[in-house]
Motif scaffolding. Structure first.
Motif, PDB file in Angstrom:
ATOM      1  N   ARG A  16       0.824  -1.206   0.000  1.00 44.18           N
ATOM      2  CA  ARG A  16       0.000   0.000   0.000  1.00 44.18           C
ATOM      3  C   ARG A  16       0.859   1.257   0.000  1.00 44.18           C
ATOM      4  NH1 ARG A  16      -3.850   2.969  -1.897  1.00 44.18           N
ATOM      5  NH2 ARG A  16      -4.761   4.434  -0.401  1.00 44.18           N
ATOM      6  N   ALA A  17       1.934   1.235   0.760  1.00 37.32           N
ATOM      7  CA  ALA A  17       2.818   2.398   0.817  1.00 37.32           C
ATOM      8  C   ALA A  17       3.407   2.699  -0.563  1.00 37.32           C
ATOM      9  CB  ALA A  17       3.934   2.156   1.829  1.00 37.32           C
ATOM     10  N   ILE A  18       3.894   1.670  -1.244  1.00 32.96           N
ATOM     11  CA  ILE A  18       4.481   1.865  -2.572  1.00 32.96           C
ATOM     12  C   ILE A  18       3.415   2.340  -3.559  1.00 32.96           C
ATOM     13  CG2 ILE A  18       5.574   0.691  -4.522  1.00 32.96           C
ATOM     14  CD1 ILE A  18       7.006  -1.102  -2.489  1.00 32.96           C
ATOM     15  N   GLU A  19       2.227   1.763  -3.461  1.00 27.50           N
ATOM     16  CA  GLU A  19       1.127   2.155  -4.350  1.00 27.50           C
ATOM     17  C   GLU A  19       0.798   3.634  -4.203  1.00 27.50           C
ATOM     18  OE1 GLU A  19      -3.704   1.450  -4.545  1.00 27.50           O
ATOM     19  OE2 GLU A  19      -2.451  -0.111  -3.649  1.00 27.50           O
ATOM     20  N   VAL A  20       0.735   4.112  -2.973  1.00 26.61           N
ATOM     21  CA  VAL A  20       0.409   5.519  -2.735  1.00 26.61           C
ATOM     22  C   VAL A  20       1.493   6.432  -3.299  1.00 26.61           C
ATOM     23  CG1 VAL A  20       0.111   7.287  -0.948  1.00 26.61           C
ATOM     24  CG2 VAL A  20      -1.037   5.082  -0.722  1.00 26.61           C
ATOM     25  N   VAL A  21       2.763   6.084  -3.062  1.00 26.69           N
ATOM     26  CA  VAL A  21       3.862   6.908  -3.580  1.00 26.69           C
ATOM     27  C   VAL A  21       3.813   6.965  -5.105  1.00 26.69           C
ATOM     28  CG1 VAL A  21       6.356   7.178  -3.731  1.00 26.69           C
ATOM     29  CG2 VAL A  21       5.321   6.456  -1.583  1.00 26.69           C
ATOM     30  N   LYS A  22       3.534   5.844  -5.740  1.00 26.80           N
ATOM     31  CA  LYS A  22       3.501   5.790  -7.199  1.00 26.80           C
ATOM     32  C   LYS A  22       2.417   6.679  -7.791  1.00 26.80           C
ATOM     33  CE  LYS A  22       5.541   1.234  -8.123  1.00 26.80           C
ATOM     34  NZ  LYS A  22       5.264  -0.141  -8.624  1.00 26.80           N
ATOM     35  N   GLN A  23       1.391   6.961  -7.019  1.00 26.52           N
ATOM     36  CA  GLN A  23       0.330   7.838  -7.507  1.00 26.52           C
ATOM     37  C   GLN A  23       0.857   9.247  -7.797  1.00 26.52           C
ATOM     38  OE1 GLN A  23      -2.808   7.733  -4.587  1.00 26.52           O
ATOM     39  NE2 GLN A  23      -3.215   5.551  -4.893  1.00 26.52           N
ATOM     40  N   MET A  50      13.867  -0.299   3.863  1.00 22.42           N
ATOM     41  CA  MET A  50      14.670  -0.614   2.687  1.00 22.42           C
ATOM     42  C   MET A  50      13.825  -1.240   1.578  1.00 22.42           C
ATOM     43  SD  MET A  50      17.303   0.835   3.351  1.00 22.42           S
ATOM     44  CE  MET A  50      17.697   0.561   1.610  1.00 22.42           C
ATOM     45  N   ARG A  51      12.869  -2.061   1.935  1.00 23.06           N
ATOM     46  CA  ARG A  51      11.979  -2.620   0.918  1.00 23.06           C
ATOM     47  C   ARG A  51      11.138  -1.511   0.283  1.00 23.06           C
ATOM     48  NH1 ARG A  51       8.775  -6.991   4.015  1.00 23.06           N
ATOM     49  NH2 ARG A  51       7.872  -7.465   1.952  1.00 23.06           N
ATOM     50  N   LEU A  52      10.750  -0.538   1.101  1.00 18.96           N
ATOM     51  CA  LEU A  52       9.999   0.605   0.595  1.00 18.96           C
ATOM     52  C   LEU A  52      10.849   1.431  -0.360  1.00 18.96           C
ATOM     53  CD1 LEU A  52       7.497   2.431   0.655  1.00 18.96           C
ATOM     54  CD2 LEU A  52       8.400   3.471   2.756  1.00 18.96           C
ATOM     55  N   PHE A  53      12.078   1.746   0.032  1.00 16.38           N
ATOM     56  CA  PHE A  53      12.970   2.512  -0.837  1.00 16.38           C
ATOM     57  C   PHE A  53      13.226   1.774  -2.152  1.00 16.38           C
ATOM     58  CE2 PHE A  53      14.940   5.195   2.736  1.00 16.38           C
ATOM     59  CZ  PHE A  53      14.367   6.360   2.259  1.00 16.38           C
ATOM     60  N   GLN A  54      13.449   0.476  -2.081  1.00 17.75           N
ATOM     61  CA  GLN A  54      13.707  -0.304  -3.297  1.00 17.75           C
ATOM     62  C   GLN A  54      12.529  -0.236  -4.247  1.00 17.75           C
ATOM     63  OE1 GLN A  54      14.639  -4.099  -1.554  1.00 17.75           O
ATOM     64  NE2 GLN A  54      16.557  -3.337  -0.669  1.00 17.75           N
ATOM     65  N   GLY A  55      11.318  -0.351  -3.713  1.00 15.32           N
ATOM     66  CA  GLY A  55      10.126  -0.296  -4.549  1.00 15.32           C
ATOM     67  C   GLY A  55       9.921   1.077  -5.166  1.00 15.32           C
ATOM     68  N   VAL A  56      10.172   2.109  -4.381  1.00 16.86           N
ATOM     69  CA  VAL A  56       9.997   3.479  -4.873  1.00 16.86           C
ATOM     70  C   VAL A  56      11.061   3.833  -5.910  1.00 16.86           C
ATOM     71  CG1 VAL A  56      10.116   5.906  -4.172  1.00 16.86           C
ATOM     72  CG2 VAL A  56       8.797   4.278  -2.807  1.00 16.86           C
ATOM     73  N   LYS A  57      12.301   3.446  -5.640  1.00 11.15           N
ATOM     74  CA  LYS A  57      13.388   3.744  -6.574  1.00 11.15           C
ATOM     75  C   LYS A  57      13.185   3.020  -7.901  1.00 11.15           C
ATOM     76  CE  LYS A  57      18.403   4.206  -6.783  1.00 11.15           C
ATOM     77  NZ  LYS A  57      18.267   5.589  -7.282  1.00 11.15           N
ATOM     78  N   ALA A  58      12.631   1.810  -7.828  1.00 14.10           N
ATOM     79  CA  ALA A  58      12.349   1.054  -9.048  1.00 14.10           C
ATOM     80  C   ALA A  58      11.336   1.772  -9.930  1.00 14.10           C
ATOM     81  CB  ALA A  58      11.848  -0.343  -8.700  1.00 14.10           C
ATOM     82  N   ALA A  59      10.536   2.645  -9.313  1.00 14.94           N
ATOM     83  CA  ALA A  59       9.544   3.429 -10.059  1.00 14.94           C
ATOM     84  C   ALA A  59      10.154   4.710 -10.621  1.00 14.94           C
ATOM     85  CB  ALA A  59       8.363   3.761  -9.153  1.00 14.94           C
ATOM     86  N   GLY A  60      11.464   4.892 -10.439  1.00 16.93           N
ATOM     87  CA  GLY A  60      12.145   6.053 -11.006  1.00 16.93           C
ATOM     88  C   GLY A  60      12.067   7.312 -10.171  1.00 16.93           C
ATOM     89  N   ILE A  61      11.801   7.148  -8.884  1.00 18.27           N
ATOM     90  CA  ILE A  61      11.655   8.307  -7.988  1.00 18.27           C
ATOM     91  C   ILE A  61      12.906   8.481  -7.135  1.00 18.27           C
ATOM     92  CG2 ILE A  61      10.306   9.255  -6.069  1.00 18.27           C
ATOM     93  CD1 ILE A  61       7.911   7.643  -7.170  1.00 18.27           C
ATOM     94  N   HIS A  62      13.401   9.700  -7.033  1.00 18.73           N
ATOM     95  CA  HIS A  62      14.569  10.008  -6.206  1.00 18.73           C
ATOM     96  C   HIS A  62      14.215   9.807  -4.740  1.00 18.73           C
ATOM     97  CE1 HIS A  62      17.620  12.473  -4.138  1.00 18.73           C
ATOM     98  NE2 HIS A  62      18.353  12.343  -5.228  1.00 18.73           N
ATOM     99  N   THR A  63      15.109   9.143  -3.993  1.00 18.03           N
ATOM    100  CA  THR A  63      14.827   8.796  -2.598  1.00 18.03           C
ATOM    101  C   THR A  63      15.781   9.500  -1.644  1.00 18.03           C
ATOM    102  OG1 THR A  63      16.270   6.846  -2.734  1.00 18.03           O
ATOM    103  CG2 THR A  63      13.926   6.524  -3.219  1.00 18.03           C
TER     104      THR A  63
END
Length: 204
Positions: A16-23, A50-63
Motif C-alpha cells: 500500500r505504501a508503494i502504491e500511494v507513492v507511485k500515484q 529498505m523494501r519501501l525505498f527499493q520499490g519506490v526507486k524502481a519506479a524512477g523516484i529520487h529517494t
C-alpha cells in the motif's frame, strides 16, 4: 515526541505504501528528495524502510532518508544504493554537549557520517541552533570543519530553534526543558552561515 513510539500512527502494508507513492510519480520524479522518509527515526524500522525505498526507486523516484544516524550501522552498503540522498541530522559534535542535548552518545552518528564520506555517498547535514546548547560559534565551527573534512556534503541546512512543537509536549504531559528558550537572532544566524561558507560549504 509524538513520533518516538512505534505504537503511535497507522500501520501500513509495504504494498500500500508503494502504491500511494507511485500515484505521485510524475511530480516526485522531477525533484531531489522527491520521496523522503523522516521520523522519529526511520531506521528503527529499517527492514521495512529498505523494501519501501527499493520499490519506490524502481519506479524512477529520487529517494532520501532523513536520519540522526545513530542506527546507521543497520544499513549495508548495498542498502545505501537504494537511498539517493542522506539528510543527516547532527545535533552536536562535541561528545559531552551531544550527550546533554540528546542523552545519547554521538559516536555512532559520527561513524555513519564518516562511512558515507568514505563511500562518497551524497549527503546533507541538518543542524539546529539550540539556545544554551549549540548557539556558540565554537560548536558551529566544529560542525563546519567536520562537514568540510567529510567532502561529500552537498548542502548544510542551518536551522534556528523554534517553539512550534511546544504544544505537543504539553498535550502529552511531558516535561519540556526548552519551554523558555528564545530562538537565536537573525544576526547570529547570519554569522553562523558565514562560518560554514568560509570553509566552502553550501548553506541555506
Amino acid at each position: 515526541p509524538d513520533t518516538w513510539k512505534l505504537s503511535n500512527g497507522i500501520p501500513v502494508t509495504l504494498e500500500r505504501a508503494i502504491e500511494v507513492v507511485k500515484q505521485y510519480r510524475v511530480g516526485l520524479a522531477t525533484m531531489k528528495g522527491g520521496f523522503t522518509v523522516s521520523g522519529g527515526e526511520p531506521l528503527m524500522q529499517h527492514r521495512f524502510l529498505m523494501r519501501l525505498f527499493q520499490g519506490v526507486k524502481a519506479a524512477g523516484i529520487h529517494t532520501a532518508l532523513d536520519t540522526n544516524g545513530a542506527l546507521g550501522e543497520r544499513l549495508t552498503d548495498e542498502d545505501l544504493k537504494s537511498i539517493d540522498l542522506v539528510m543527516l541530522g547532527l545535533k552536536a559534535v562535541t561528545p559531552d554537549l551531544h550527550k546533554r542535548l540528546t542523552g545519547m552518545d554521538d559516536a555512532p552518528t559520527l561513524a555513519f557520517a564518516r562511512r558515507l564520506a568514505a563511500l562518497k555517498h551524497p549527503a546533507w547535514i541538518r543542524f539546529v541552533v539550540v539556545p544554551g546548547f549549540t548557539d556558540t560559534m565554537e560548536e558551529i565551527g566544529k560542525v563546519a570543519d567536520l562537514a568540510a573534512e567529510l567532502g561529500n556534503i552537498e548542502r548544510i541546512d542551518l536551522l534556528p530553534f523554534h517553539q512550534l512543537g511546544k504544544f505537543k509536549w504539553e498535550k502529552l504531559g511531558m516535561d519540556y526543558q526548552l519551554k523558555d528558550a528564545v530562538p537565536p537572532s537573525a544576526e547570529f544566524m547570519q554569522q553562523a552561515q558565514e562560518r560554514f561558507r568560509s570553509v566552502g560549504l553550501n548553506v541555506v
